[in-house]
Every structure is written in C-alpha cells, then in structure tokens.
Design an enzyme around this catalytic site. Sequence first.
Site, PDB file in Angstrom:
ATOM      1  N   GLU A   1       4.200 -11.754 -14.221  1.00  0.00           N
ATOM      2  CA  GLU A   1       4.514 -11.655 -15.645  1.00  0.00           C
ATOM      3  C   GLU A   1       3.236 -11.436 -16.446  1.00  0.00           C
ATOM      4  O   GLU A   1       2.185 -12.008 -16.133  1.00  0.00           O
ATOM      5  CB  GLU A   1       5.230 -12.919 -16.126  1.00  0.00           C
ATOM      6  CG  GLU A   1       5.808 -12.827 -17.526  1.00  0.00           C
ATOM      7  CD  GLU A   1       6.776 -13.972 -17.801  1.00  0.00           C
ATOM      8  OE1 GLU A   1       7.650 -14.234 -16.940  1.00  0.00           O
ATOM      9  OE2 GLU A   1       6.650 -14.599 -18.868  1.00  0.00           O
TER      10      GLU A   1
ATOM     11  N   GLU B   1       3.021 -13.122 -26.596  1.00  0.00           N
ATOM     12  CA  GLU B   1       4.012 -13.970 -27.262  1.00  0.00           C
ATOM     13  C   GLU B   1       3.512 -14.285 -28.670  1.00  0.00           C
ATOM     14  O   GLU B   1       2.369 -14.708 -28.851  1.00  0.00           O
ATOM     15  CB  GLU B   1       4.226 -15.257 -26.469  1.00  0.00           C
ATOM     16  CG  GLU B   1       4.821 -14.989 -25.103  1.00  0.00           C
ATOM     17  CD  GLU B   1       4.573 -16.106 -24.097  1.00  0.00           C
ATOM     18  OE1 GLU B   1       5.440 -16.314 -23.236  1.00  0.00           O
ATOM     19  OE2 GLU B   1       3.509 -16.758 -24.181  1.00  0.00           O
TER      20      GLU B   1
END
Length: 310
Positions: free
Chosen positions: A118, A122
């Site tokens: 990943e 964010e």
Amino acid sequence: MKIMWETAVVFCLCSLSLVSSHSRKFTTPNVTRLTDQFSKIAIENGFSRRFGAHNIQVNGSLAKLTLDKSSGAGLVSKNKYHYGFFSARLKLPAGFASGVVVAFYLSNAETYPKSHDEIDIELLGRSRRDDWTIQTNVYANGSTRTGREEKFYFWFDPTQAFHDYTLIWNSHHTVFLVDNIPVRQFPNRGAFTSAYPSKPMSLYVTVWDGSEWATKGGKYPVNYKYAPFVVSVADVELSGCSVNNGSSTGSGPCTKSGGSISSLDPVDGQDFATLSKNQINAMDWARRKLMFYSYCSDKPRYKVMPAECN
C-alpha cells in the site's frame, strides 16, 4: 493590572496555537509540473464505484464523493498497475471536518489480504480548528504493524480550490507530491527494499469516517451536524503498466506493448528514476518547513527502529 496582562498573554498564546498553517505566507519552490506530461481521463473510463455508490456523482472528468451519516464513498481503478504515475486534483470539504479522512492511495489488499502492499496519501480533517494535514505511508508484504507515517501541514488552504496530489511508483523509488512539490521519497534500495511495494496495485480515491483511527481513538469524532462532507475530484491521470491489459507481468522493467527499449514507460525511464536538483531542494523545503512527524524520529513508538531509519 498584572493579572490582566498575564491573562492577555495566555489568551494570545492560545490564539496563536489555533492559527491554521495555511494562513501563514509561504514562498513555494519552482518545480517542473510533472502533471502536465500526462493526459487526463474521464472518471467513468478509469474507475468503478467501490462503495457508497449513492454518494458518488460523476460528470465527465469530475466526480463528487460525499460522506454523510449513511456512508462514505470510494472509487477504484478498473485496472491494476505495476508501477505508474497517478495523480488527481482534489478539493476538500470546508469547515469543521474532524475525523473526516480523504484518501488517494494504491493498494492490493483485496488480492493479497495477508501480504498486501500500500502507498498512501491521506488527508486528515482536524479537530478544534479548520485546517487539514497530509499523512503519507508505505506498506509492503503485509507489514501493517510497522507504520511508516510522515505528516505535513499544508502551505495552502485545500478547501478553497483544487490542488494536485500525485504518486510516482516505479522500480527506483516512490515519490509523494503535492502541487508537483515532492514531500517524500521512499527509495527502492538498501534497507528500504524489504519494505518496498512490489506487487500490482489498484488506485483508490475515498472519503470515509476515520474518527477512531484519525482522532486519538475517537476523541474528536465526525460531527454530522456539518455534513455532508463533499470531496471534488478532477483531472485524474493514470499512466503506467496496466496488468489487466497484459502489458506487464508484474516483474522486470515497466514496458508498454512491444517490450523494446523504446517502449519503456516514461514513469520508469530516466526522467523519473531520480529527482532533479530543483525537486530535491523543493522536497527539502517541504520537510524543513512543514513536516511535523516522522516515524523515524518516534523512539517511544519503536524500541527497535525500522531498518531504513538507521
């Protein structure tokens, strides 16, 4: 008089602590606009609705994702990619957005639930004041217990206009960029290689309630009195090795159809193998001026620091 003066000082200090980072004036570095080198795609051509379909509106190259009491919303790329250039212009919800998380990220968790990779950008809504912060993270082979977060203040107000959020992921390094300014580089060499994402991934754009995760265990949960929280998404760029189309086997150099040297995708070519001097200087500026957390400095969190921190 002394008491009044001390009270005024305390009030002043408290007021200063609440000043948003984007209210400060920054002279931003000049960098190459990498986002000008790739074509934009229509949302429907590149993405499927991942969740909260009723909270997703699409009009050509523009999408609006909404978080309300019923659900968040998320898009996922129709193709998986093994290396590439991924970018979108986002405009974040204005006002009080504590607990709201907007994520622009690559992941293969659905394909490799126990060993997923990943790469995250964010954007975290903040409590007690109206500014947002940027959090970047990297996982490889399911290494979720070792968070590799680095956090930054914005140098602009991300709710007033669209801004570019970009991931470069290739065999050389992963680079996180905001408005084409690199804020972080994660190289694929030395101690970093064991933590380097190496399997094909999909691109996601989501908005969701991250109260428990993003606000100290739910200390400042999403206040739905201020809902709906709408994220606008535009000018998406997806360029790289599409595994679905058979142009990459998930190993070796990133190539387009043909497989010759001339068919090397530019994202894995020389111009993207390293950062230029201007880009390095810009990244240094961002990290000196705006980074307020790095996992490599968090000794209370890690008794033994991750290998790449040494």
